[in-house]
Design a protein around this motif. Structure first.
Motif, PDB file in Angstrom:
ATOM      1  N   LEU A  72      35.507  47.434  44.720  1.00 33.77           N
ATOM      2  CA  LEU A  72      34.142  46.683  44.746  1.00 33.77           C
ATOM      3  C   LEU A  72      33.169  47.547  43.947  1.00 33.77           C
ATOM      4  CD1 LEU A  72      34.423  45.761  48.386  1.00 33.77           C
ATOM      5  CD2 LEU A  72      35.217  44.203  46.805  1.00 33.77           C
ATOM      6  N   PHE A  73      33.277  48.892  44.023  1.00 39.42           N
ATOM      7  CA  PHE A  73      32.666  48.900  43.471  1.00 39.42           C
ATOM      8  C   PHE A  73      32.973  49.748  41.733  1.00 39.42           C
ATOM      9  CE2 PHE A  73      30.493  49.093  47.532  1.00 39.42           C
ATOM     10  CZ  PHE A  73      30.009  48.256  47.802  1.00 39.42           C
ATOM     11  N   SER A  74      34.028  49.391  41.444  1.00 39.44           N
ATOM     12  CA  SER A  74      34.593  50.312  39.779  1.00 39.44           C
ATOM     13  C   SER A  74      35.113  48.880  39.414  1.00 39.44           C
ATOM     14  CB  SER A  74      35.428  51.527  40.362  1.00 39.44           C
ATOM     15  OG  SER A  74      36.336  51.285  40.732  1.00 39.44           O
ATOM     16  N   GLY A  75      35.714  48.792  39.677  1.00 40.75           N
ATOM     17  CA  GLY A  75      36.525  46.951  39.105  1.00 40.75           C
ATOM     18  C   GLY A  75      37.993  48.254  38.851  1.00 40.75           C
ATOM     19  N   LEU A  76      38.080  49.173  39.061  1.00 38.51           N
ATOM     20  CA  LEU A  76      39.500  49.254  38.676  1.00 38.51           C
ATOM     21  C   LEU A  76      40.642  48.455  39.029  1.00 38.51           C
ATOM     22  CD1 LEU A  76      38.831  53.578  38.924  1.00 38.51           C
ATOM     23  CD2 LEU A  76      38.338  52.002  37.275  1.00 38.51           C
ATOM     24  N   ASP A  77      41.825  48.971  39.105  1.00 37.18           N
ATOM     25  CA  ASP A  77      42.748  48.104  39.612  1.00 37.18           C
ATOM     26  C   ASP A  77      43.987  48.790  40.843  1.00 37.18           C
ATOM     27  OD1 ASP A  77      44.829  50.149  39.203  1.00 37.18           O
ATOM     28  OD2 ASP A  77      45.215  49.355  37.045  1.00 37.18           O
ATOM     29  N   PHE A  78      44.358  48.025  41.457  1.00 34.12           N
ATOM     30  CA  PHE A  78      44.982  48.352  43.030  1.00 34.12           C
ATOM     31  C   PHE A  78      45.487  49.783  42.559  1.00 34.12           C
ATOM     32  CE2 PHE A  78      48.640  46.257  41.429  1.00 34.12           C
ATOM     33  CZ  PHE A  78      49.567  47.728  41.985  1.00 34.12           C
TER      34      PHE A  78
END
Length: 211
Positions: A138-144
């Motif tokens: 949510l707060f970094s936009g990194l993938d799963f």
């Protein structure tokens, strides 16, 4: 929050106080009590509807709805912490991050279950280790996968303490369930708000990664 920041957390020497984060979770709950109760009742109602009237399709709730719904608690906790006004639709904003959230939800649970079937202990390790997976997404936009791995690395630093924290949350929710289920309208939101506040303590007032 970027990968460099996350690497600094992993390499740093952080700590947290279980009682303090629970109290912070409670304070957040008090600020949005009516909304929290209403949203929790909605989640529980959906779950019971699937369990009793569409038992063969209960996986639809578990896989496709639960993750984004529970993510709403994190987003509301963030707004509350920043002193922003919370409205009821804010609880549904987890669906704005639908694909990353359900990817983390599904893969995280799958790996945990496989770990439990393997030797039990690996499953318990991952169950606790993936505590921050959705928050990181949510707060970094990194993938799963990156979100799950960063969560595991962060929790690994203080795994024993996080395990105790998870046990405390489990006991609280069990107590809530034993009170004819009524207590869950308190314990479920406080659980997610408390997890958020641990993560916030590592990052301090997170800006949400806009899509």
């Amino acid at each position: 929050m970027d990968k460099k920041h996350l690497d600094q957390i992993v390499e740093g020497n952080f700590d947290f106080d279980i009682k303090e984060v629970l109290l912070e979770g409670w304070e957040t709950y008090k600020k949005v009590t009516i909304y929290s109760i209403s949203f929790t009742l909605l989640i529980l109602s959906l779950q019971f509807l699937f369990m009793f009237y569409a038992e063969d399709y209960v996986f639809v709730f578990s896989i496709f709805l639960a993750g984004p719904l529970f993510a709403g608690f994190y987003l509301v906790a963030n707004k509350t912490s920043l002193g922003e006004k919370v409205i009821y639709p804010d609880f549904f904003k987890g669906f704005k991050y639908y694909l990353p959230v359900i990817s983390i939800w599904i893969i995280g649970q799958l790996l945990t279950v496989l770990g439990l079937f393997a030797l039990i202990l690996p499953g318990i390790y991952l169950m606790v280790g993936y505590m921050f997976g959705v928050l990181i997404s949510l707060f970094s936009g990194l993938d799963f996968w990156q979100s799950l791995e960063y969560s595991r690395k962060i929790v690994h630093k203080k795994w024993g303490k996080f395990f105790v924290f998870a046990l405390v949350l489990a006991v609280l929710n069990l107590a809530g369930a034993l009170l004819m289920g009524i207590g869950l309208v308190v314990t479920i939101p406080v659980t997610y708000y408390s997890i958020y506040h641990i993560f916030e303590g590592l990052n301090q007032h997170l800006p949400i990664e806009e899509e």
